[in-house]
Structures are given as C-alpha cells and as structure tokens.
Design a protein around this motif. Structure first.
Motif, PDB file in Angstrom:
ATOM      1  N   ARG A  34       0.021   2.396  13.271  1.00  0.00           N
ATOM      2  CA  ARG A  34       0.118   3.722  12.153  1.00  0.00           C
ATOM      3  C   ARG A  34       1.196   4.494  12.565  1.00  0.00           C
ATOM      4  NH1 ARG A  34      -4.857   6.647  10.563  1.00  0.00           N
ATOM      5  NH2 ARG A  34      -4.044   8.461   9.163  1.00  0.00           N
ATOM      6  N   ARG A  35       1.282   4.474  14.355  1.00  0.00           N
ATOM      7  CA  ARG A  35       2.550   4.920  15.258  1.00  0.00           C
ATOM      8  C   ARG A  35       3.762   4.226  15.018  1.00  0.00           C
ATOM      9  NH1 ARG A  35       1.170   7.425  20.172  1.00  0.00           N
ATOM     10  NH2 ARG A  35      -0.403   7.791  19.835  1.00  0.00           N
ATOM     11  N   ILE A  36       3.621   3.129  14.574  1.00  0.00           N
ATOM     12  CA  ILE A  36       5.082   2.052  14.374  1.00  0.00           C
ATOM     13  C   ILE A  36       5.076   2.760  12.809  1.00  0.00           C
ATOM     14  CG2 ILE A  36       5.658   0.634  14.448  1.00  0.00           C
ATOM     15  CD1 ILE A  36       3.997  -1.337  16.361  1.00  0.00           C
ATOM     16  N   LEU A  37       4.456   2.725  12.024  1.00  0.00           N
ATOM     17  CA  LEU A  37       4.336   3.309  10.626  1.00  0.00           C
ATOM     18  C   LEU A  37       5.298   4.577  10.730  1.00  0.00           C
ATOM     19  CD1 LEU A  37       4.280   2.645   7.886  1.00  0.00           C
ATOM     20  CD2 LEU A  37       1.851   2.984   7.477  1.00  0.00           C
TER      21      LEU A  37
ATOM     22  N   ILE B  27       1.210  -1.292  -0.248  1.00  0.00           N
ATOM     23  CA  ILE B  27      -0.234  -0.283  -0.672  1.00  0.00           C
ATOM     24  C   ILE B  27       0.705   1.322  -0.255  1.00  0.00           C
ATOM     25  CG2 ILE B  27      -1.906   1.218   1.080  1.00  0.00           C
ATOM     26  CD1 ILE B  27      -2.797  -1.324   2.476  1.00  0.00           C
ATOM     27  N   ASN B  28       0.039   2.061  -0.995  1.00  0.00           N
ATOM     28  CA  ASN B  28       1.400   3.420  -0.793  1.00  0.00           C
ATOM     29  C   ASN B  28       1.060   4.521   0.293  1.00  0.00           C
ATOM     30  OD1 ASN B  28       2.079   6.092  -1.142  1.00  0.00           O
ATOM     31  ND2 ASN B  28       1.313   6.654  -3.324  1.00  0.00           N
ATOM     32  N   GLY B  29       2.392   4.458   1.108  1.00  0.00           N
ATOM     33  CA  GLY B  29       2.431   4.966   2.715  1.00  0.00           C
ATOM     34  C   GLY B  29       1.375   5.858   3.067  1.00  0.00           C
ATOM     35  N   TYR B  30       1.645   7.149   1.362  1.00  0.00           N
ATOM     36  CA  TYR B  30       1.049   8.241   1.898  1.00  0.00           C
ATOM     37  C   TYR B  30      -0.465   8.168   2.168  1.00  0.00           C
ATOM     38  CZ  TYR B  30       5.666  10.332   1.091  1.00  0.00           C
ATOM     39  OH  TYR B  30       6.552  10.888   1.086  1.00  0.00           O
ATOM     40  N   SER B  31      -0.407   6.996   2.229  1.00  0.00           N
ATOM     41  CA  SER B  31      -2.396   7.213   1.842  1.00  0.00           C
ATOM     42  C   SER B  31      -2.218   7.034   3.537  1.00  0.00           C
ATOM     43  CB  SER B  31      -3.016   6.155   1.256  1.00  0.00           C
ATOM     44  OG  SER B  31      -2.472   4.626   1.656  1.00  0.00           O
ATOM     45  N   PHE B  32      -1.784   6.951   4.190  1.00  0.00           N
ATOM     46  CA  PHE B  32      -1.773   6.561   5.926  1.00  0.00           C
ATOM     47  C   PHE B  32      -1.730   8.222   6.152  1.00  0.00           C
ATOM     48  CE2 PHE B  32      -0.330   2.480   4.863  1.00  0.00           C
ATOM     49  CZ  PHE B  32      -1.425   1.542   5.089  1.00  0.00           C
ATOM     50  N   PHE B  33      -0.225   8.738   5.491  1.00  0.00           N
ATOM     51  CA  PHE B  33      -0.861  10.270   5.866  1.00  0.00           C
ATOM     52  C   PHE B  33      -0.069  11.628   4.794  1.00  0.00           C
ATOM     53  CE2 PHE B  33       2.936   6.618   8.206  1.00  0.00           C
ATOM     54  CZ  PHE B  33       2.078   7.101   9.301  1.00  0.00           C
ATOM     55  N   PRO B  34      -1.090  11.123   4.243  1.00  0.00           N
ATOM     56  CA  PRO B  34      -1.678  12.380   3.331  1.00  0.00           C
ATOM     57  C   PRO B  34      -0.361  13.768   3.216  1.00  0.00           C
ATOM     58  CG  PRO B  34      -3.941  11.594   4.015  1.00  0.00           C
ATOM     59  CD  PRO B  34      -2.619  11.397   5.271  1.00  0.00           C
ATOM     60  N   TRP B  35      -0.513  13.687   4.650  1.00  0.00           N
ATOM     61  CA  TRP B  35       0.464  15.318   4.856  1.00  0.00           C
ATOM     62  C   TRP B  35       1.477  15.029   4.846  1.00  0.00           C
ATOM     63  CZ3 TRP B  35      -2.672  12.307   8.787  1.00  0.00           C
ATOM     64  CH2 TRP B  35      -1.671  11.762   9.106  1.00  0.00           C
ATOM     65  N   GLU B  36       2.050  14.250   4.412  1.00  0.00           N
ATOM     66  CA  GLU B  36       3.478  14.026   4.278  1.00  0.00           C
ATOM     67  C   GLU B  36       4.547  14.275   3.109  1.00  0.00           C
ATOM     68  OE1 GLU B  36       5.547  14.097   7.151  1.00  0.00           O
ATOM     69  OE2 GLU B  36       3.972  13.513   8.492  1.00  0.00           O
TER      70      GLU B  36
ATOM     71  N   TYR C 190       2.085  12.798  13.944  1.00  0.00           N
ATOM     72  CA  TYR C 190       0.917  11.829  14.084  1.00  0.00           C
ATOM     73  C   TYR C 190       0.578  11.920  14.993  1.00  0.00           C
ATOM     74  CZ  TYR C 190      -1.650   8.108  14.326  1.00  0.00           C
ATOM     75  OH  TYR C 190      -2.709   6.630  14.867  1.00  0.00           O
ATOM     76  N   GLU C 191       1.291  11.792  16.340  1.00  0.00           N
ATOM     77  CA  GLU C 191       1.425  12.046  17.811  1.00  0.00           C
ATOM     78  C   GLU C 191      -0.034  13.074  18.132  1.00  0.00           C
ATOM     79  OE1 GLU C 191       4.396  11.635  20.012  1.00  0.00           O
ATOM     80  OE2 GLU C 191       4.470   8.931  19.512  1.00  0.00           O
ATOM     81  N   LEU C 192       0.449  14.315  17.401  1.00  0.00           N
ATOM     82  CA  LEU C 192      -0.300  15.240  17.677  1.00  0.00           C
ATOM     83  C   LEU C 192      -1.950  15.215  17.251  1.00  0.00           C
ATOM     84  CD1 LEU C 192       0.452  17.520  19.354  1.00  0.00           C
ATOM     85  CD2 LEU C 192       1.455  18.703  17.349  1.00  0.00           C
ATOM     86  N   LEU C 193      -1.917  15.042  16.060  1.00  0.00           N
ATOM     87  CA  LEU C 193      -3.087  14.591  15.398  1.00  0.00           C
ATOM     88  C   LEU C 193      -3.922  13.475  16.460  1.00  0.00           C
ATOM     89  CD1 LEU C 193      -2.324  14.364  11.689  1.00  0.00           C
ATOM     90  CD2 LEU C 193      -3.473  16.381  12.749  1.00  0.00           C
TER      91      LEU C 193
ATOM     92  N   GLY D 203       8.638  26.234   8.893  1.00  0.00           N
ATOM     93  CA  GLY D 203       8.567  25.748   8.248  1.00  0.00           C
ATOM     94  C   GLY D 203       8.833  24.177   8.712  1.00  0.00           C
ATOM     95  N   TRP D 204       8.579  23.322   7.433  1.00  0.00           N
ATOM     96  CA  TRP D 204       8.113  22.370   7.685  1.00  0.00           C
ATOM     97  C   TRP D 204       9.666  21.383   8.101  1.00  0.00           C
ATOM     98  CZ3 TRP D 204       3.741  19.260   7.631  1.00  0.00           C
ATOM     99  CH2 TRP D 204       3.656  18.750   7.235  1.00  0.00           C
ATOM    100  N   ASP D 205      10.145  20.788   9.053  1.00  0.00           N
ATOM    101  CA  ASP D 205      10.926  19.775   9.163  1.00  0.00           C
ATOM    102  C   ASP D 205      10.679  18.164   8.836  1.00  0.00           C
ATOM    103  OD1 ASP D 205      12.954  17.410   9.395  1.00  0.00           O
ATOM    104  OD2 ASP D 205      13.046  18.175  11.821  1.00  0.00           O
ATOM    105  N   PHE D 206      10.893  17.757   7.891  1.00  0.00           N
ATOM    106  CA  PHE D 206      10.005  16.545   7.379  1.00  0.00           C
ATOM    107  C   PHE D 206      10.301  15.209   8.105  1.00  0.00           C
ATOM    108  CE2 PHE D 206      13.818  16.599   4.554  1.00  0.00           C
ATOM    109  CZ  PHE D 206      15.139  15.385   4.388  1.00  0.00           C
ATOM    110  N   GLU D 207      11.017  15.633   9.139  1.00  0.00           N
ATOM    111  CA  GLU D 207      11.813  14.268   9.875  1.00  0.00           C
ATOM    112  C   GLU D 207      10.831  13.954  10.735  1.00  0.00           C
ATOM    113  OE1 GLU D 207      15.549  13.930  11.431  1.00  0.00           O
ATOM    114  OE2 GLU D 207      16.570  15.435   9.275  1.00  0.00           O
ATOM    115  N   ARG D 208       9.516  15.098  11.276  1.00  0.00           N
ATOM    116  CA  ARG D 208       9.403  14.772  12.268  1.00  0.00           C
ATOM    117  C   ARG D 208       7.124  14.208  12.055  1.00  0.00           C
ATOM    118  NH1 ARG D 208      10.804  18.211  16.398  1.00  0.00           N
ATOM    119  NH2 ARG D 208      12.755  19.984  15.862  1.00  0.00           N
ATOM    120  N   VAL D 209       7.846  12.719  11.500  1.00  0.00           N
ATOM    121  CA  VAL D 209       6.416  12.269  11.246  1.00  0.00           C
ATOM    122  C   VAL D 209       5.975  11.428  12.519  1.00  0.00           C
ATOM    123  CG1 VAL D 209       5.976  10.338   9.887  1.00  0.00           C
ATOM    124  CG2 VAL D 209       7.589  11.562   8.865  1.00  0.00           C
ATOM    125  N   LEU D 210       6.503  11.476  13.160  1.00  0.00           N
ATOM    126  CA  LEU D 210       5.791  10.247  14.475  1.00  0.00           C
ATOM    127  C   LEU D 210       4.910  11.569  15.129  1.00  0.00           C
ATOM    128  CD1 LEU D 210       5.391   8.285  16.312  1.00  0.00           C
ATOM    129  CD2 LEU D 210       7.526   8.409  17.749  1.00  0.00           C
TER     130      LEU D 210
END
Lengths: 353, 353
Positions: free
Chosen positions: A251-254, A129-138, A196-199, A186-193
């Motif tokens: 999804r958190r693990i991802l 599955i496309n990874g961005y379907s779990f995180f469209p904002w990324e 997600y946790e904030l959301l 600005g956007w720090d693209f590493e802060r994925v977790l």
DNA sequence: TCAAAAGTGTTATCCTTACACCCATGT
DNA sequence: ACATGGGTGTAAGGATAACACTTTTGA
C-alpha cells in the motif's frame, strides 16, 4: 540484530487504468504471507489477501528492468503495457516479515504502468480494484470526505500528544499540518505518500497493527520513549474506515505511485495513456478528476486544454450521448516538441465540504 | 546470450555542493575498470579515471538504503550528509562490463545528496569537480554555449540522417528537437538526461566510444540496420569537446541527478540545503544560477523569493562586501506548512547568444 | 418540454516580466 | 567620483478563476 545478510531483487508493478470514472489498480490475490489475528473490526480483511503484481528480476533473461517488468506482467496477466515508469526502490528492513525467520532482505523496485482500459486479464487471480478503496481520504470529488474531520484528525491529534516531549509534539504537528492541510495551507493532493506514512506511524491503518503484531513495524522512529498508541474503541473504529490493506508494504508502494501520477499530470501529458485514441473533453476531464481526486471546473478545464494546444478536434462527433453530441478530440503529439511542460492543469472547483 | 545470471546491489551517491558559483560533484579516483585504447583527442582522459562514490548495500548492517548511503559516505569521505534523496535504480545489461567476463549484474541504486559546502574530505582519493566539466552544454549563464551550434547540432543532424528509414529519421529528429530545443520550443533546462542519452546514442561522448570498443554499448536500439557512425575527424573533434567521462554509466547517473535537482528547484526549497544558515539574496541567486545553468533577472528574483515568503530578513548585514552591505536572510521554514509547492522560480534573463 | 451535456463570452484578479531608477559602501 | 552590488516602483501583458449565458441533442 535481526538483519538478513543476503538480499534478493524483486519487481513490483502498479498497473493503473481508469474505468467508469474510477482509477483501477490491478491486484493479485494470494495466500497471506503473514496473518496475525486482528481485532474484531479488522477481520473483514482476514479472508482474502491482495498484493500488487510482482515478479523476479532475472539478470540472465532481462536486458533492462523495464523489459523485465513488461515480460512477467505479460506472462502473468496477458497485459501489454504501454507507458511504464520506474517509481522507487524499497528495501527497508522487515518490509518482508519472512526476514524475521531467516529470509533474505527483499529489495523491490516499484514500477508505474498506465494502460488504456481495464481489460480482463489473461490467467491467474488478478483483479481490478478501485484505487480509492485503499485511500478513502484521497477522493475529494464530492467534497472533502467526512472521515477526515470526524476520524483522522482527532486520531492524529491524539497521536501528536502521545509524543514524549514538546519538541517531538511540534514535529508531529508540523508533519500533520503539511500532509493534511491546515487553515493557511489547504490540501495538497500530491502528498499521498506523506499522508499514508503518517497514518501508518500513527497506527491508523491495518498494516500498522498487523506489522506491530508480528514484530516487523516499518518505521522505527518510535522505538523512542513516545507513549504507545492505545488500541481502544475509537482507534478501532478509525482502523475500520481507513481502507483496504495490502500485503507487505504494497500500500505504501501504491501511495508512491498515486502521488507520482498526480504530480506528473501537471507537467507531462500522461493522461492520454489512459484514454482511447479519440475522446471527448468530458472523458478527458473525468480521467483527470479520477486520478487527481478533485472535481474540476468544466468550462475552464476545456479552455485550458484547448488553449494549451494539448488536443485537437477531429471531424467526428459522439452520437450515443445523453446531451448534445460532443466533438471527439485527439492528443496533439506536437506539444511535446513545442512546450517544455505540457500538463493538463488542475482548475479545481471550490470544495463544498 | 551474454547475460549474467546473478546480481549484486550497489549504492551510488551524487554528492553536490556549490562553491565559487559552480556546482561541485564529489568524485573518487580509481584504477580504470576498463580502459580500451582510445583515439588521439580522447587520450587526455586516459591517465586518471573518476567515478561517483559508491558502496555496497549490506542488508545485515543497513536498516534502510538511506542509512546505508549515509554510513559508507561518512566512512569513505568523512562527510555528514544532510539532504538525501533516492534518484533511480540502474540495472541495464553491461552497465558494468565485467559482466562480459562472467561478472554478476550490478544493480545500482543512485542517490542525490546536497551538502552545505565543499569541505575537504576525510580520507581516500575524493575530489570535488565542477559539474559542468561533465556537461559543458548545460551551462548557459553566459549565454548559449557556442559548441551547441558549432558542434553538437551538426553532429546530431548527421546522426539523424544515418537512420535507416524515413520514420526512424523523423523519430530521431523529434527527440533532438525536444531535448535540445528548436524554433518554437527553446531550451528546457531540466532535460539533462535526455540530452546526455542522445549524445551517447549518437556516439558523441567518450563513454560511447569506450563501451563500443569493449562490446558493451548500453543502448541496443542500434543493433538495427541503421548505418554505423563513422569515426572521422569531425566526430573526433566533437568528442574532445563534450566533456569529461566517468567510469561505467556514472555520467548518466550524474545527468539524472542534475536533471532532477533542476526540476526540484521550482517546487521544493532544496537550494537552502546548499547554503549556510544565513545568506544574502545574491548568494541565493548565484546558487540557483549555478544549478539551473541560466542567468537570472536580479530584481525579479529578489521579489519572487521575498513575495513568496521563502526567506525572511535578519537584523544582521554583511560587511566585507564590495558594494552596499547586504541584509542577511534566512530560510523561512514555515512556508512548508503554508504552501504546497514552495520553489524558487526561475525568472531567466533573456539569453543573448 | 425538459434534462443533460456541449460550448461561448466576459470580467476581475493575480502573477510575471520588463524597465527605470535610487541607495549605500569601499577604493 | 565612480564602480559595485543592494534595493524600490511601476506598468504592460498574460494566465487563471469565477461568473453568466447560449446551443444542441435524446427521452
């Protein structure tokens, strides 16, 4: 006290490949572990339930955790893993809601694996599955996703204001501005977790609603006297756009995996684990773009990888390409010996959005 | 098959402080778990046995792993931990040799904690030990430690040549040159774990001899037909200089922690967790030097931290200093919001050794 | 001939490094 | 006065980012 008093160890694998310019994640379909009735716009996720591949840790059979992961992944999917890295160990109370009915605490050790291509799996109901379907904002490759400004920020602002006092509001506002950027940052693209946790905490992902419904909300910070988040139309619309859910806290693990991978790109030559032996610079660039989620400046990208001696040209050229045939390059393994931190560098294009 | 068939979860904490220019690690003394007779120069370690603080994970009592660590650390040592970060989960077969006599597989989740000062502990036999007594080769503040060239490299070269074929020798040589540097590469101060593991495999640390003696050697790669490493005088001298051992694989856990901490310095403002609220730039520099193990260039270091807006001056000055009184600075918390990767930067002095 | 991709060259700017030097205090 | 640590100025070199431009192929 609802705590389990025994525990069990599981292994979870985030298996990543990049195909057709998208990062793909291997998932398994299974009957839902917990399926509360969800409000209307979320019932699109009600039919099929996906999870990350997982397996038990068997001390008798597995000499190390790594070997354990390799062994059951191969059994379940036929995949022979190359690169494999331990991510994090997850053990929060109620991460598996079966704890609520007497089940043990499940401690899951998460792993990240990179494979060269998304070959179809051996047996079992596995699916890429496309990874961005779990995180469209990324995914910022085509500019900043509109949903960030139209949906996420307004909802997060509301959540900030629901905090019970000024100090808590300030804390929430700071976290949002660090995770999602601001004027000066600005956007720090590493802060994925962190994102997600904030959301999740702000009740803006399906899992949050689901866990709340069954009484297993992960983050307990909000047992305090913060106002509850009303489940009105705006929030429901938001929930319908914040991507596909996964079982439990997968999804958190991802998110942990994607963040780690993005960080690692810069100082370890991990991209090459996802590419064939020989590749064009455009292929390389596209894989980096797919993972980092940003568009890169072509000329500078090429110069960076060449000047940094990460790759070396071969004699061969690609033939069936659209434009001028490209040289095929290969990874120069010697950089490992020469430079401490041989990453790819992320010379982002200016974002137009 | 000697594998245990059950498992148990433990928590290990690497608790670090910096005092008097040295990184200190909190250890606990205890009766040895396994104490084979060791050859003469190693018996200096025979009397007292140290380990990292550890405690059980209690699913009933601990909502999260972090809280579990905080709770038993406070109980055991009276320390109230500030910064706490999960490191890695260790579960290799025979990491606890009691497995050999029917004990369960112990899965240990390692944590890194930073505390502001090495206050004496509450109760129990805890002790702060200089981190470099476990890794003498890691401290380059006064130039390259002589032992690297006089002892480690010759012994590693010998180990390389003991491999059973050319390909394996090349692999070993490559690993050595990546971990310990070479002409074109130089010393990468983050690779603490790689260096320790290499020394362990090459039989150059006490644990390696100890584990071999009781039949619980960690790395099983050498079941192959590589020649065994003769325990002659040269190797014994080497073993006597490669630092203080710890119980089980705790020195490996410690190496993981130091490597991680050194890496993190560069892109997260973790140093400030080890300093008082207000500090001079020299203090800050000395803490960074203590952890990174390299001497820094004074003027440039100051400019880096100031230009990067990591710190801000206060009105106060230190008085009881030797030279001119220094301004007291404080950490500028806002950098977190402003910059994605606010680390300290390591402008090393040229190494003269 | 045009679109699509490969590939080259050239700047301005910023960051890092290195070196030289002055300042304020205690002994 | 001098040792010790605090603190400033500046210039060379390298890396990065932004720009404009040429080349080679397939359709």
């Amino acid at each position: 006290m609802t705590g389990a008093t025994s525990n069990e160890i599981g292994l979870n694998a985030v298996i990543v490949a990049v195909t057709d310019g998208a990062p793909r994640v291997l998932t398994v379909e299974r009957e839902a572990m917990t399926a509360p009735a969800l409000p209307a716009p979320l019932d699109k996720w009600a039919d099929r339930h996906f999870a990350l591949p997982f397996g038990p840790f068997e001390p008798g059979a597995h000499r190390t955790l790594d070997l354990g992961v390799r062994s059951w992944v191969e059994e379940q999917t036929g995949l022979n893993l190359g690169y494999l890295e331990q991510l994090y160990t997850f053990a929060d109370r109620h991460r598996d809601p079966r704890e609520l009915v007497g089940g043990p605490r499940i401690v899951s050790i998460g792993y990240l694996a990179l494979v060269r291509e998304a070959q179809p799996h051996g047996e079992g109901p596995a699916e890429w599955i496309n990874g961005y379907s779990f995180f469209p904002w990324e995914d910022w490759r085509d500019g900043k996703p509109a949903m960030i400004d139209t949906i996420i920020h307004p909802q997060l602002d509301r959540w900030i204001n629901l905090a019970s006092n000024a100090h808590k509001r300030a804390r929430r506002a700071e976290r949002v501005s660090i995770a999602f950027g601001s004027e000066d940052a600005g956007w720090d693209f590493e802060r994925v977790l962190e994102r997600y946790e904030l959301l999740y905490e702000a009740g803006l992902v399906t899992e949050s609603v689901r866990d709340h419904a069954i009484g297993a909300l992960q983050n307990h910070a909000d047992k305090s006297n913060n106002a509850p988040i009303p489940l009105d139309d705006d929030r429901l619309t938001a929930l319908a756009t914040t991507g596909r859910p996964l079982e439990l806290d997968h999804r958190r693990i991802l998110a942990t995996a994607l963040g780690r991978l993005r960080g690692k790109l810069k100082y370890r030559p991990v991209v090459f684990e996802l590419l064939p032996d020989r590749f064009t610079l455009l292929q390389l660039q596209q894989v980096v773009e797919a993972l980092s989620g940003v568009g890169l400046h072509k000329q500078n990208f090429r110069r960076l990888v060449i000047n940094n001696k990460l790759v070396e040209p071969t004699e061969d050229r690609v033939t069936q390409s659209r434009g001028r045939p490209a040289k095929l390059f290969r990874f120069r393994r010697d950089v490992l010996r020469e430079r401490p931190t041989p990453g790819v560098g992320i010379p982002a294009r200016r974002v137009t959005g």
